[in-house]
Design a protein around this motif. Structure first.
Motif, mmCIF file in Angstrom:
data_model
loop_
_atom_site.group_PDB
_atom_site.id
_atom_site.type_symbol
_atom_site.label_atom_id
_atom_site.label_comp_id
_atom_site.label_asym_id
_atom_site.label_seq_id
_atom_site.Cartn_x
_atom_site.Cartn_y
_atom_site.Cartn_z
ATOM 1 N N GLU A 78 0.806 -1.221 0.000
ATOM 2 C CA GLU A 78 0.000 0.000 0.000
ATOM 3 C C GLU A 78 0.844 1.279 0.000
ATOM 4 O OE1 GLU A 78 -3.202 2.458 -0.348
ATOM 5 O OE2 GLU A 78 -3.029 0.308 -0.712
ATOM 6 N N PRO A 79 1.886 1.410 0.810
ATOM 7 C CA PRO A 79 2.687 2.637 0.737
ATOM 8 C C PRO A 79 3.322 2.842 -0.645
ATOM 9 C CG PRO A 79 3.125 1.494 2.792
ATOM 10 C CD PRO A 79 2.317 0.557 1.950
ATOM 11 N N ASP A 80 3.721 1.743 -1.293
ATOM 12 C CA ASP A 80 4.260 1.850 -2.648
ATOM 13 C C ASP A 80 3.185 2.320 -3.617
ATOM 14 O OD1 ASP A 80 6.679 0.933 -1.689
ATOM 15 O OD2 ASP A 80 6.848 -0.738 -3.115
ATOM 16 N N MET A 81 1.976 1.803 -3.470
ATOM 17 C CA MET A 81 0.886 2.235 -4.345
ATOM 18 C C MET A 81 0.620 3.730 -4.187
ATOM 19 S SD MET A 81 -1.502 1.876 -6.586
ATOM 20 C CE MET A 81 -1.889 0.132 -6.852
ATOM 21 N N GLN A 82 0.591 4.207 -2.959
ATOM 22 C CA GLN A 82 0.347 5.631 -2.732
ATOM 23 C C GLN A 82 1.492 6.479 -3.280
ATOM 24 O OE1 GLN A 82 -2.610 6.784 -1.819
ATOM 25 N NE2 GLN A 82 -3.181 4.606 -1.834
ATOM 26 N N ARG A 83 2.708 6.017 -3.118
ATOM 27 C CA ARG A 83 3.858 6.729 -3.683
ATOM 28 C C ARG A 83 3.758 6.777 -5.214
ATOM 29 N NH1 ARG A 83 7.146 10.620 -4.545
ATOM 30 N NH2 ARG A 83 9.333 10.111 -4.931
ATOM 31 N N ALA A 84 3.345 5.666 -5.820
ATOM 32 C CA ALA A 84 3.212 5.602 -7.280
ATOM 33 C C ALA A 84 2.156 6.577 -7.779
ATOM 34 C CB ALA A 84 2.871 4.181 -7.709
ATOM 35 N N LEU A 85 1.021 6.646 -7.086
ATOM 36 C CA LEU A 85 -0.025 7.580 -7.489
ATOM 37 C C LEU A 85 0.459 9.020 -7.378
ATOM 38 C CD1 LEU A 85 -3.075 5.826 -5.800
ATOM 39 C CD2 LEU A 85 -2.602 5.966 -8.257
ATOM 40 N N GLY A 86 1.262 9.291 -6.356
ATOM 41 C CA GLY A 86 1.833 10.625 -6.222
ATOM 42 C C GLY A 86 2.799 10.952 -7.347
ATOM 43 N N LEU A 87 3.613 9.988 -7.725
ATOM 44 C CA LEU A 87 4.557 10.193 -8.827
ATOM 45 C C LEU A 87 3.828 10.457 -10.138
ATOM 46 C CD1 LEU A 87 7.147 7.403 -7.975
ATOM 47 C CD2 LEU A 87 7.613 9.866 -7.998
ATOM 48 N N MET A 88 2.721 9.754 -10.351
ATOM 49 C CA MET A 88 1.958 9.983 -11.576
ATOM 50 C C MET A 88 1.480 11.427 -11.650
ATOM 51 S SD MET A 88 -1.315 7.923 -13.084
ATOM 52 C CE MET A 88 -2.064 8.386 -14.654
ATOM 53 N N GLY A 89 1.072 11.963 -10.494
ATOM 54 C CA GLY A 89 0.623 13.352 -10.471
ATOM 55 C C GLY A 89 1.734 14.350 -10.734
ATOM 56 N N GLU A 90 2.961 13.993 -10.403
ATOM 57 C CA GLU A 90 4.108 14.884 -10.592
ATOM 58 C C GLU A 90 4.747 14.749 -11.969
ATOM 59 O OE1 GLU A 90 7.012 14.366 -7.460
ATOM 60 O OE2 GLU A 90 5.454 13.708 -6.079
ATOM 61 N N PHE A 91 4.470 13.643 -12.633
ATOM 62 C CA PHE A 91 5.169 13.278 -13.863
ATOM 63 C C PHE A 91 4.770 14.177 -15.032
ATOM 64 C CE2 PHE A 91 5.124 10.293 -17.631
ATOM 65 C CZ PHE A 91 6.505 10.266 -17.817
ATOM 66 N N ASP A 92 5.767 14.625 -15.793
ATOM 67 C CA ASP A 92 5.561 15.424 -17.001
ATOM 68 C C ASP A 92 5.394 14.464 -18.180
ATOM 69 O OD1 ASP A 92 5.784 16.969 -19.317
ATOM 70 O OD2 ASP A 92 7.332 18.278 -18.492
ATOM 71 N N GLN A 93 4.153 14.232 -18.599
ATOM 72 C CA GLN A 93 3.895 13.242 -19.643
ATOM 73 C C GLN A 93 4.470 13.649 -20.998
ATOM 74 O OE1 GLN A 93 -0.207 11.914 -19.644
ATOM 75 N NE2 GLN A 93 -0.331 12.109 -17.416
ATOM 76 N N ASP A 94 4.458 14.926 -21.304
ATOM 77 C CA ASP A 94 5.035 15.370 -22.576
ATOM 78 C C ASP A 94 6.532 15.070 -22.615
ATOM 79 O OD1 ASP A 94 2.584 16.361 -23.510
ATOM 80 O OD2 ASP A 94 2.898 18.289 -22.524
ATOM 81 N N ARG A 95 7.205 15.309 -21.493
ATOM 82 C CA ARG A 95 8.629 14.954 -21.433
ATOM 83 C C ARG A 95 8.805 13.445 -21.544
ATOM 84 N NH1 ARG A 95 13.483 17.014 -17.458
ATOM 85 N NH2 ARG A 95 15.030 15.522 -18.227
ATOM 86 N N GLY A 96 7.891 12.696 -20.922
ATOM 87 C CA GLY A 96 7.969 11.248 -21.032
ATOM 88 C C GLY A 96 7.922 10.776 -22.473
ATOM 89 N N VAL A 97 7.047 11.367 -23.269
ATOM 90 C CA VAL A 97 6.972 10.986 -24.684
ATOM 91 C C VAL A 97 8.261 11.370 -25.410
ATOM 92 C CG1 VAL A 97 5.745 11.358 -26.859
ATOM 93 C CG2 VAL A 97 4.462 11.094 -24.737
ATOM 94 N N ARG A 98 8.837 12.506 -25.050
ATOM 95 C CA ARG A 98 10.114 12.882 -25.666
ATOM 96 C C ARG A 98 11.218 11.892 -25.298
ATOM 97 N NH1 ARG A 98 8.200 18.060 -24.161
ATOM 98 N NH2 ARG A 98 9.623 18.175 -22.376
ATOM 99 N N ASP A 99 11.200 11.402 -24.068
ATOM 100 C CA ASP A 99 12.187 10.392 -23.674
ATOM 101 C C ASP A 99 11.935 9.067 -24.396
ATOM 102 O OD1 ASP A 99 13.569 12.130 -22.034
ATOM 103 O OD2 ASP A 99 12.624 11.439 -20.175
ATOM 104 N N ILE A 100 10.673 8.730 -24.632
ATOM 105 C CA ILE A 100 10.377 7.549 -25.440
ATOM 106 C C ILE A 100 10.883 7.751 -26.863
ATOM 107 C CG2 ILE A 100 8.510 6.169 -26.452
ATOM 108 C CD1 ILE A 100 6.913 6.817 -23.845
ATOM 109 N N GLU A 101 10.697 8.954 -27.403
ATOM 110 C CA GLU A 101 11.190 9.241 -28.753
ATOM 111 C C GLU A 101 12.713 9.108 -28.810
ATOM 112 O OE1 GLU A 101 10.458 12.501 -32.323
ATOM 113 O OE2 GLU A 101 9.884 13.001 -30.259
ATOM 114 N N ALA A 102 13.396 9.552 -27.757
ATOM 115 C CA ALA A 102 14.856 9.381 -27.697
ATOM 116 C C ALA A 102 15.217 7.898 -27.663
ATOM 117 C CB ALA A 102 15.417 10.097 -26.478
ATOM 118 N N THR A 103 14.402 7.096 -26.985
ATOM 119 C CA THR A 103 14.644 5.655 -26.931
ATOM 120 C C THR A 103 14.390 5.009 -28.292
ATOM 121 O OG1 THR A 103 13.916 5.717 -24.614
ATOM 122 C CG2 THR A 103 14.167 3.557 -25.626
ATOM 123 N N ILE A 104 13.379 5.474 -29.003
ATOM 124 C CA ILE A 104 13.152 5.003 -30.372
ATOM 125 C C ILE A 104 14.397 5.253 -31.217
ATOM 126 C CG2 ILE A 104 11.812 5.365 -32.492
ATOM 127 C CD1 ILE A 104 9.449 6.192 -30.661
#
Length: 233
Positions: A78-104
């Protein structure tokens, strides 16, 4: 063989790492495994290993690196789940896609510049898989239990290569109205295929833990592998 590589960000800022699983022989193609909100944990690494066993060069980039590099969380704690939900709220999804593009870009370079690259994502990664299909030149993409796709339907016109989405019908993160909107917005798209899983909840295809539902997970994974064989080789 498995290893960790460093990938340069597209904008020249902080580089990030990726877990890589290599096939025994020449790769058929490369596939990027896009993490859930739990980081590049044992389940995501196992997804990569399975793809490598099938002949693909598999990458799992650490997309949460701007928040906490190397984070690994367990959804059954449960503490990991709550931490994960918090990280999702902080995460920059547009940057995430750019990092995926770099991985491509890195995966294509590893294939000699001519091979095909696909992606498969789970949960948050399913959403990012959809965004990747709309915003990059990825060759084929799969999303499992993607969240918030109804808010991204305006980007569907930009999806130029095949996309498959697996939708558990009892997903407690994606309600019936959202699922209906996904079907209304995507069923007629020539490049998109949606598959529904009655009675299944979010996370049904995880490799480990309480969320896994083996029968539907195996069905979805078989569809995914057939999809990649058709579109990547």
């Amino acid at each position: 063989m498995t290893r960790t590589v460093t990938i340069d960000a597209l904008d020249g800022t902080t580089p990030f790492t990726a877990y890589v699983a290599e096939p025994a022989d020449t790769p058929r193609a490369a596939i990027i495994v896009i993490q859930e909100i739990f980081g590049v944990n044992a389940g995501i690494r196992r997804k990569c290993d399975t793809l490598a066993e099938a002949g693909y060069l598999a990458y799992a980039p650490d997309l949460f690196h701007p928040l906490q590099p190397g984070i690994e969380l367990d959804p059954d704690i449960e503490p990991d789940m709550q931490r994960a939900l918090g990280l999702m709220g902080e995460f920059d999804q547009d940057r995430g896609v750019r990092d995926i593009e770099a991985t491509i870009k890195a995966a294509r370079a590893a294939l000699g510049g001519t091979g095909k690259v696909g992606a498969v994502g789970y949960c948050l990664g399913g959403r990012l898989a959809y965004m990747t299909a709309a915003r990059t030149d990825i060759d084929a993409t799969v999303g499992y239990y993607a969240v918030g796709i109804d808010g991204l339907l305006r980007e569907s016109h930009a999806i130029a290569n095949p996309l498959m989405l697996h939708i558990p019908q009892d997903d407690h993160f994606v309600d019936q109205a959202t699922q209906a909107a996904m079907h209304a917005g995507l069923d007629d798209h020539p490049k998109v295929a949606l598959h529904d899983y009655p009675g299944e909840d979010h996370g049904f295809a995880t490799e480990f833990g309480q969320r896994r539902s083996p029968t539907s997970a195996n069905e979805a994974d078989a569809r995914t592998m057939a999809f990649f064989a058709e579109h990547l080789g």
